[in-house]
Design a protein around this motif. Structure first.
Motif, PDB file in Angstrom:
ATOM      1  N   ASP A 157     -10.041   1.595 -14.124  1.00 49.13           N
ATOM      2  CA  ASP A 157     -11.207   2.624 -13.690  1.00 49.13           C
ATOM      3  C   ASP A 157     -11.029   3.604 -13.376  1.00 49.13           C
ATOM      4  O   ASP A 157     -10.952   4.566 -13.232  1.00 49.13           O
ATOM      5  N   GLU A 158     -12.524   3.903 -14.369  1.00 49.26           N
ATOM      6  CA  GLU A 158     -13.173   5.230 -14.185  1.00 49.26           C
ATOM      7  C   GLU A 158     -11.686   5.760 -14.461  1.00 49.26           C
ATOM      8  O   GLU A 158     -11.671   7.132 -13.847  1.00 49.26           O
ATOM      9  N   PRO A 159     -10.484   5.617 -15.432  1.00 48.60           N
ATOM     10  CA  PRO A 159      -9.981   6.681 -15.671  1.00 48.60           C
ATOM     11  C   PRO A 159      -9.813   8.378 -16.102  1.00 48.60           C
ATOM     12  O   PRO A 159      -9.102   8.828 -15.576  1.00 48.60           O
ATOM     13  N   LEU A 160     -11.546   8.929 -16.159  1.00 49.77           N
ATOM     14  CA  LEU A 160     -11.323   9.690 -17.007  1.00 49.77           C
ATOM     15  C   LEU A 160     -12.192  10.912 -15.698  1.00 49.77           C
ATOM     16  O   LEU A 160     -12.457  12.275 -15.406  1.00 49.77           O
ATOM     17  N   ALA A 161     -13.137  10.377 -14.369  1.00 50.61           N
ATOM     18  CA  ALA A 161     -14.084  10.976 -13.537  1.00 50.61           C
ATOM     19  C   ALA A 161     -13.311  11.924 -12.853  1.00 50.61           C
ATOM     20  O   ALA A 161     -14.535  12.458 -12.481  1.00 50.61           O
ATOM     21  N   ALA A 162     -12.584  12.523 -12.516  1.00 48.57           N
ATOM     22  CA  ALA A 162     -11.986  12.776 -11.871  1.00 48.57           C
ATOM     23  C   ALA A 162     -11.178  14.239 -12.616  1.00 48.57           C
ATOM     24  O   ALA A 162     -10.988  15.347 -11.705  1.00 48.57           O
ATOM     25  N   LEU A 163     -12.308  14.343 -14.083  1.00 44.13           N
ATOM     26  CA  LEU A 163     -11.327  15.337 -14.863  1.00 44.13           C
ATOM     27  C   LEU A 163     -12.479  15.992 -15.025  1.00 44.13           C
ATOM     28  O   LEU A 163     -13.618  16.200 -15.600  1.00 44.13           O
ATOM     29  N   ASP A 164     -12.769  17.296 -15.802  1.00 45.47           N
ATOM     30  CA  ASP A 164     -13.119  18.504 -15.930  1.00 45.47           C
ATOM     31  C   ASP A 164     -14.112  18.261 -17.385  1.00 45.47           C
ATOM     32  O   ASP A 164     -13.317  16.958 -18.247  1.00 45.47           O
ATOM     33  N   ARG A 165     -15.250  18.179 -17.656  1.00 44.35           N
ATOM     34  CA  ARG A 165     -15.689  17.761 -18.320  1.00 44.35           C
ATOM     35  C   ARG A 165     -15.480  17.914 -19.648  1.00 44.35           C
ATOM     36  O   ARG A 165     -14.787  16.679 -20.898  1.00 44.35           O
ATOM     37  N   ASP A 192     -19.904   6.433 -17.330  1.00 44.49           N
ATOM     38  CA  ASP A 192     -20.671   7.712 -18.581  1.00 44.49           C
ATOM     39  C   ASP A 192     -20.633   7.066 -20.144  1.00 44.49           C
ATOM     40  O   ASP A 192     -20.195   6.880 -20.432  1.00 44.49           O
ATOM     41  N   HIS A 193     -22.362   7.076 -20.466  1.00 45.84           N
ATOM     42  CA  HIS A 193     -22.419   6.351 -21.794  1.00 45.84           C
ATOM     43  C   HIS A 193     -21.683   6.965 -22.871  1.00 45.84           C
ATOM     44  O   HIS A 193     -21.516   5.891 -24.466  1.00 45.84           O
ATOM     45  N   GLY A 194     -21.867   8.355 -22.810  1.00 40.00           N
ATOM     46  CA  GLY A 194     -20.970   9.232 -23.166  1.00 40.00           C
ATOM     47  C   GLY A 194     -19.813   8.373 -24.096  1.00 40.00           C
ATOM     48  O   GLY A 194     -18.701   7.936 -25.390  1.00 40.00           O
ATOM     49  N   GLU A 195     -18.691   8.178 -23.145  1.00 44.53           N
ATOM     50  CA  GLU A 195     -17.779   7.845 -22.894  1.00 44.53           C
ATOM     51  C   GLU A 195     -17.905   6.801 -23.414  1.00 44.53           C
ATOM     52  O   GLU A 195     -16.128   6.074 -24.103  1.00 44.53           O
TER      53      GLU A 195
END
Length: 346
Positions: A157-165, A192-195
């Protein structure tokens, strides 16, 4: 195979998920559930996990209804946005948590922890306190903990949302490699459609509690089902066009797409074309069909705001990219790029 049939989820009088029919698995190992914030995608994932009750419909895995199966019996691994590691414990203790609860011997737990640390590229860190980890390391440990009991389905569930780009980009590739190496069917929720493109074999787009499009990343990006999906995926201008024998005839010029992946089965006839800013190239040309109205610097190139004043596209304004800045009022040639455009609903 995970199957959802007419699933709805309500919060009081508000219906967050509306009669969703959805299948995950089969030949596709990783499926992305993509949509804007608040569209219901995390709610749907929680319903699959059993963390959110469904108001109607059925959730089944391999044909078995999960209605009466509690969360801890579903054999699904879950990783949330912040990882939710157990504080005050080591990396190894976090990864071993689910194994110890299953009665595995200490020796086998140690072997499995080391195996997972190798898989997530954190070898030798079993004794590290979780408070000492970076954000990216913490998410890898959370992933290892979820994979440790060998779940039949992994939910991210949004595993990367809290990290910088930069870390998000690197970790998206790493997570994709990890779950594929583990061979675990996976659903990843993201806005994020790129992810989604990097991580998934299949992408389902969600809007206002409903699944509105499902396809491979390439197919979705090049053949979105409707205008809303095209705009969500980055299209800033929609033009009417005509497909004819592998060529798109657009108001700003013809573009051959017959040899481009995703367009081989494009039927002849009227269609709509979605243009992202990088789908149109601007070059200086005194005979060009447009004039530049503004140049905005970007990394490695310039975004050109253009106004078409000649030919069938006269009156159209759109964005394009160029290798250099262009003075306002300069005449330019706009050329669509076959690999960057989208044909909507064709």
């Amino acid at each position: 195979m995970l199957t959802m049939c007419e699933v709805s989820v309500r919060y009081g009088d508000r219906e967050a998920v509306h009669g969703v029919n959805w299948e995950v698995g089969g030949a596709s190992l990783v499926t992305a559930l993509l949509g804007p914030s608040g569209c219901g995608k995390s709610t749907m994932l929680r319903a699959v996990a059993g963390l959110e009750p469904i108001a109607s419909g059925t959730v089944a895995y391999d044909g078995h209804d999960l209605a009466r199966v509690p969360v801890h019996r579903r054999d699904f691994g879950v990783v949330f946005q912040d990882g939710q590691l157990f504080p005050g414990r080591t990396v190894g203790q976090n990864i071993a948590y689910g194994l110890a609860r299953r009665g595995m011997s200490r020796k086998k737990i140690g072997e499995r922890v080391e195996e997972l640390l190798q898989l997530v590229q954190l070898p030798g860190m079993a004794q590290r306190r979780v408070e000492e980890l970076s954000g990216g390391q913490a998410q890898r440990v959370a992933l290892a903990r979820a994979l440790a009991p060998r779940p039949r389905l992994l939910l991210l569930d949004e595993p990367l949302a809290a990290l910088d780009r930069r870390l998000r980009d690197d970790l998206a590739v790493a997570i994709s490699d990890i779950v594929r190496a583990a061979g675990t069917p996976t659903v990843v929720v993201t806005h994020d459609h790129g992810e989604a493109a990097v991580m998934a074999d299949v992408v389902s787009v969600m809007r206002e509690g409903r699944i509105v499009d499902t396809a491979s990343p390439q197919r979705l990006w090049r053949r979105p089902g409707d205008e809303w999906v095209a705009r969500f995926l980055g299209a800033t201008r929609i033009l009417e066009a005509t497909a004819e024998s592998g060529t798109l005839r657009t108001p700003i010029g013809d573009v051959a797409v017959g040899g481009v992946e995703g367009f081989a089965d494009l039927p002849d006839g009227p269609c709509s074309v979605g243009l992202r800013p990088d789908a149109v190239r601007a070059t200086a040309d005194p005979d060009g069909q447009a004039v530049a109205t503004r140049s905005v610097p970007m990394v490695g190139q310039w975004r050109i705001h253009a106004a078409v004043d000649r030919g069938p596209g006269a009156g159209i304004e759109l964005d394009a990219v160029a290798d250099r800045a262009t003075e306002a009022g300069a005449r330019i040639r706009l050329t669509p790029a076959a690999e960057r455009i989208a044909v909507i609903g064709g």
